[in-house]
Design a protein around this motif. Sequence first.
Motif, PDB file in Angstrom:
ATOM      1  N   GLY A 280      71.417  60.142  33.747  1.00 38.54           N
ATOM      2  CA  GLY A 280      70.386  61.091  34.653  1.00 38.54           C
ATOM      3  C   GLY A 280      69.046  60.551  35.215  1.00 38.54           C
ATOM      4  N   GLN A 281      69.097  59.242  34.648  1.00 35.64           N
ATOM      5  CA  GLN A 281      67.868  58.428  35.205  1.00 35.64           C
ATOM      6  C   GLN A 281      67.853  58.597  36.746  1.00 35.64           C
TER       7      GLN A 281
ATOM      8  N   SER B 248      76.086  76.765  30.714  1.00 38.60           N
ATOM      9  CA  SER B 248      76.193  77.064  32.175  1.00 38.60           C
ATOM     10  C   SER B 248      76.280  78.359  32.831  1.00 38.60           C
ATOM     11  N   LEU B 249      77.120  78.929  31.911  1.00 35.08           N
ATOM     12  CA  LEU B 249      77.229  80.303  32.473  1.00 35.08           C
ATOM     13  C   LEU B 249      75.942  81.349  32.082  1.00 35.08           C
TER      14      LEU B 249
ATOM     15  N   GLY C 220      80.345  67.558  45.723  1.00 37.65           N
ATOM     16  CA  GLY C 220      79.274  67.972  44.958  1.00 37.65           C
ATOM     17  C   GLY C 220      79.649  69.634  44.011  1.00 37.65           C
ATOM     18  N   CYS C 221      78.836  69.993  43.118  1.00 39.93           N
ATOM     19  CA  CYS C 221      79.155  71.091  42.407  1.00 39.93           C
ATOM     20  C   CYS C 221      78.947  72.246  43.513  1.00 39.93           C
ATOM     21  N   LEU C 222      80.086  73.140  43.576  1.00 39.88           N
ATOM     22  CA  LEU C 222      80.028  74.183  44.662  1.00 39.88           C
ATOM     23  C   LEU C 222      78.733  75.622  43.614  1.00 39.88           C
ATOM     24  N   SER C 223      78.709  75.513  42.556  1.00 39.11           N
ATOM     25  CA  SER C 223      77.795  76.449  41.866  1.00 39.11           C
ATOM     26  C   SER C 223      76.390  76.158  42.290  1.00 39.11           C
TER      27      SER C 223
ATOM     28  N   LEU D 238      71.163  72.628  36.101  1.00 44.16           N
ATOM     29  CA  LEU D 238      72.665  72.966  35.971  1.00 44.16           C
ATOM     30  C   LEU D 238      73.639  71.885  36.496  1.00 44.16           C
ATOM     31  N   SER D 239      72.947  71.289  37.649  1.00 43.40           N
ATOM     32  CA  SER D 239      73.907  70.077  38.021  1.00 43.40           C
ATOM     33  C   SER D 239      73.900  68.929  37.049  1.00 43.40           C
TER      34      SER D 239
END
Length: 418
Positions: free
Chosen positions: A294-295, A337-338, A249-252, A277-278
């Motif tokens: 995204g659904q 995102s940043l 998964g996304c670490l951020s 963000l994800s």
Amino acid sequence: MTTAMAASCSLVCCGEENDSDKAVIVRFTNGIINNADKLDFSMYKNTDDRNPRKSSRRIVVAETERLSYVGNNFRTGSMKCNNLCKYYVGVLNKQTMQMEVHSAQLFNMQPVIPGEETVTATAQDMTQTYRDKVDSLIEAFGTNKQKRALSSRRLNQVGSDTLHQAVAKAATSVIEQKGLEVLQQELAESQEDLALHLPPCNAGADEPEDVYPFDDLLSPVEFEALEEAGSKMAALTSEELLKMREEGGCLSVLKFLGNLPSASEARDKTVRCAFYLSMLLNLAHQRSINRKFGQEEGCPRIVQNKLLRTFTVESFKNGRVQNMVSSSMRVKLAAFSLALLLHMGHMTADLTLLHRDLGITEARMIDIAKSMGLTLSRHARGKGDDAGQSEENRQAFLVVPLVKQDKFVETRKRKKMR
């Protein structure tokens, strides 16, 4: 008479029509036609119905006893106003006394003078014949050096023709796969400045939070629509977060979900931003995007439309229009995102985690952060941090005034002459 006509007539709108049913309005470039009734008009349409960009192409031909006129809606001589405006024309049906309103299309008719193209062709044939005559003279009476040069030139010409055919075949294959418009757009984007893909910036703001306004990243309507998706993020247990981490998964995102604020308002904002963000990070790993993106994650339709409209480009492939994530759009995703991470982390963002989540190099991530005017530093991670290692993470801070980065110019040392 006008009043009586207006009283006895009524307007009837014919609604949306096909391109073949549109009325045609022509304009002649070389003057006014006196006997318009004697013109013989013909219209030709493109037969490639599988290509939506070519199916609307039309050619109008008007012929007289002395001259012919040609107009089209897709070449350089076409009228650009057809793409900017909609035109309508009224046709009076004298039997029903109703004025039918039809959509119309404008054509710019230009005269075609016979013999213009043959002159150019003849000159080209004469040039080619002259070269053939010179080559024949060299073959018959030339020196050995001239004959070797002629043979070498012909061999190079054959090799050049073969290379041109191979390049043309490869270019045709690429154009069919990606579409000419996308290739032209990617070429233009590669030549654009990086600053064109950064979020809206207020460089003269007094507070760091106002430099990259939050509402420009996520509007109040879009933020409100993320309430349900944010609630699901907040309800994730520690076991579920650990499973997401093990599955890559996304670490951020996981960094913020593992340390949510205790205050309800700050907690609600963090989980909504974490979900958005994800979506940004997942979009950066895609190539071709469909309307169902995204659904499954429960992304609201208004946010889904924003992602497709802001971070994708349209491409024609296999007879239909698709949404693609180009290289410049990945840069734009990284910049937005940043900026979102700065608002989530009190104007501090971890560039090391972000560039890994985006799948781009650290050098590219640093260039984006510098273009945004951020201050960079390295921060050693402790035992309680994500990776549990001693390596250092590069951090980005937003401090006013912004840091002005100068372009790096490479200087080479001169070699000493001996």
